[in-house]
Design an enzyme around this catalytic site. Structure first.
Site, short mmCIF file in Angstrom:
data_model
loop_
_atom_site.label_atom_id
_atom_site.label_comp_id
_atom_site.label_asym_id
_atom_site.label_seq_id
_atom_site.Cartn_x
_atom_site.Cartn_y
_atom_site.Cartn_z
N HIS A 1 42.60 -36.88 15.62
CA HIS A 1 42.23 -37.68 16.80
C HIS A 1 40.72 -37.69 17.01
O HIS A 1 40.25 -37.89 18.13
CB HIS A 1 42.91 -37.17 18.08
N LYS B 1 14.66 -45.08 13.85
CA LYS B 1 16.01 -45.34 13.34
C LYS B 1 16.15 -45.16 11.84
O LYS B 1 15.27 -45.48 11.06
CB LYS B 1 16.44 -46.78 13.69
N SER C 1 14.65 -49.76 11.41
CA SER C 1 14.79 -50.80 12.41
C SER C 1 13.44 -51.48 12.58
O SER C 1 12.39 -50.84 12.47
CB SER C 1 15.23 -50.18 13.74
N GLU D 1 28.05 -49.19 6.41
CA GLU D 1 28.63 -50.21 7.29
C GLU D 1 29.14 -51.41 6.49
O GLU D 1 30.19 -51.98 6.79
CB GLU D 1 27.59 -50.67 8.31
#
Ligand code: ARG
Length: 461
Positions: free
Chosen positions: A157, A284, A278, A291
């Site tokens: 979970h 970043k 970024s 992704e």
């Protein structure tokens, strides 16, 4: 001008939009090598059977070789009005060798031709994917050996559950990938039958030798039913189903990389090689490769859905709907190849932060099961009762805001007086993972043995 191939029946050219919707050369030119190999095998068989003259077959072979080198050199002109790869090759053959070219299509149709080409293509693609998947497994198993002892939090979970080792976690993906490879292998075995000679749908009256063409193209055997051979695309569905499952596995891995590299977790680092920055936020480091691996599962599953829906209502035998079998498959299988390569790259690149992993592994009372197990083992308490006692001790720890191994013995004894000092020996995350020596368990010795077994297997391949 009406079409050269069926000019006998047609007197005028197709409407521009007819040509636009009908043409497939833009994408099926990818099948050129398979198409030429199929034609060469067919021509040789026709000559061997005395169906065409040896001299014609010879010219056809030479012409096809020329076309192959023209396509590979980039000098071949693909023509849209010739619809597809089959007619582009045949038309060029006529330009090169004249009338003999017209003998190649004896006892053959584009229906068995395209089914043969596409099966050959799938076979080659599966072989290439298999080699890539083996490389991914190697990357995972090597990393797993290096981190057989690195303790990390195991989740259910996405809540801290029990400590595991990072090596164990990586080896889970070796097993998943093994099943992916075996699914592709099964698909390959089933598709490895040769449709050539099924002709349009009914077979042919010429005395062809289908065993010979099947063998020449490396197929296990000819397909046994001509209608089935030109009608089905289950080999596309099955390959894409295998690809989809594999993509889902790698998408889950990618999602874990995204989570692990998030600064809130910070369990794993990816180097500059597999992250991007970024344009506005200087701090970043975005896991874009992960992704995109996660996202590409979408288009791969989309291609599977596409072919299933295209085929679901088609009566036997061939219908032009089936030309829609290719683009999605080409796209999905190239995407999968990229996804596997990027996954292997990330596995090799990533570095776990052992300190943070260990600290995180101890959070959330992750050794509570070890405490319950100790009560069973040391005090012969039934597991259900042990679970209850442990729950009360976890409650005390939570109230005090301390870890399980910080709960004083007096507090433990207040819950159950039989508890002794020995209990603290099982409450560390290291003890927890080391104790899980059951077959398939997370204990470092088990992980090392599995990873070594796999590497031996993979290196022997
Ligand atoms: N381009 C066609 C396809 O991909 C080849 C088969 C054409 N057959 C036909 N009867 N029109 O399906």
């Amino acid at each position: 001008m009406s079409n050269k191939m069926w000019g006998g029946r047609f007197t005028s050219a197709p409407d521009a939009i007819m040509e636009e919707i009908n043409t497939s050369i833009g994408f099926d030119q990818r099948l050129y090598a398979q198409d030429i190999a199929g034609s060469k095998a067919h021509a040789a068989m026709l000559a061997a059977q005395g169906i065409i003259a040896g001299e014609d077959a010879q010219k056809i072979q030479e012409g096809l070789d020329t076309i192959l080198s023209e396509i590979e050199a980039g000098t071949f002109t693909f023509r849209r009005e010739l619809e597809d790869i089959h007619m582009n090759v045949e038309s060029r053959l006529a330009e090169l060798i004249g009338a003999s070219a017209g003998r190649l299509h004896t006892a053959r149709s584009r229906n068995d031709q395209v089914a043969t080409d596409f099966r050959l293509y799938m076979r080659d693609t599966i072989d290439a994917l298999d080699a890539q998947l083996a490389d991914l497994q190697k990357a995972l198993a090597e990393k797993a050996i290096a981190h057989a002892d690195t303790v990390m939090p195991g989740f259910t979970h996405l809540q801290t559950a029990q400590p595991v080792t990072f090596g164990h976690h990586l080896m889970a993906y070796v097993e998943m990938t093994a099943r992916d490879r075996s699914r592709f292998k099964d698909a390959r075995a089933r598709l490895n039958e040769c449709p050539l000679g099924s002709a349009a749908l009914a077979g042919t009256s010429f005395p062809i030798n289908r065993e010979a063409t099947a063998a020449a193209l490396g197929f296990a055997r000819p397909t046994a039913n001509s209608l089935d051979a030109v009608s089905d695309r289950d080999f596309v569905m099955e390959t894409l189903a295998s690809a989809s499952i594999c993509a889902v596995h790698l998408s889950r891995f990618a999602e874990e990389v995204v989570i692990w590299t998030s600064p809130s977790f910070a369990l794993v680092k990816l180097s500059d090689a597999f992250t991007t920055g970024s344009s506005i936020m200087p701090q970043k480091r975005n896991p874009d490769a992960a992704e995109l691996v996660r996202a590409k599962a979408g288009r791969i599953i989309g291609a599977l859905t596409g072919i299933l829906v295209v085929m679901k209502g088609l009566p036997l035998a061939y219908a032009k709907d089936m030309q829609e079998d290719k683009e999605g498959a080409f796209d999905a299988l190239s995407a999968l190849s990229l996804v596997i390569a990027a996954s292997a790259g990330m596995v090799r690149d990533l570095t776990p932060d052992a300190g943070r992993m260990k600290a995180a592994a101890g959070q959330g009372y992750s050794t509570a099961t070890d405490l319950a197990d100790w009560l069973v083992r040391a005090l012969n308490i039934p597991f259900r009762e042990a679970h209850h006692i442990t729950g009360r001790i976890v409650g005390i720890a939570a109230d005090k805001g301390i870890a399980l191994d910080e709960v004083p013995l007096s507090e433990m004894k207040s819950v159950d007086p039989r508890i002794t000092d020995d209990v603290y020996s099982v409450l560390s995350v290291e003890c927890s993972v080391t104790s899980r020596t059951s077959y398939g368990g997370t204990a470092p010795e088990r992980v090392r043995a599995q990873a070594e077994r796999w590497l031996k297997l993979l290196n022997g391949e």
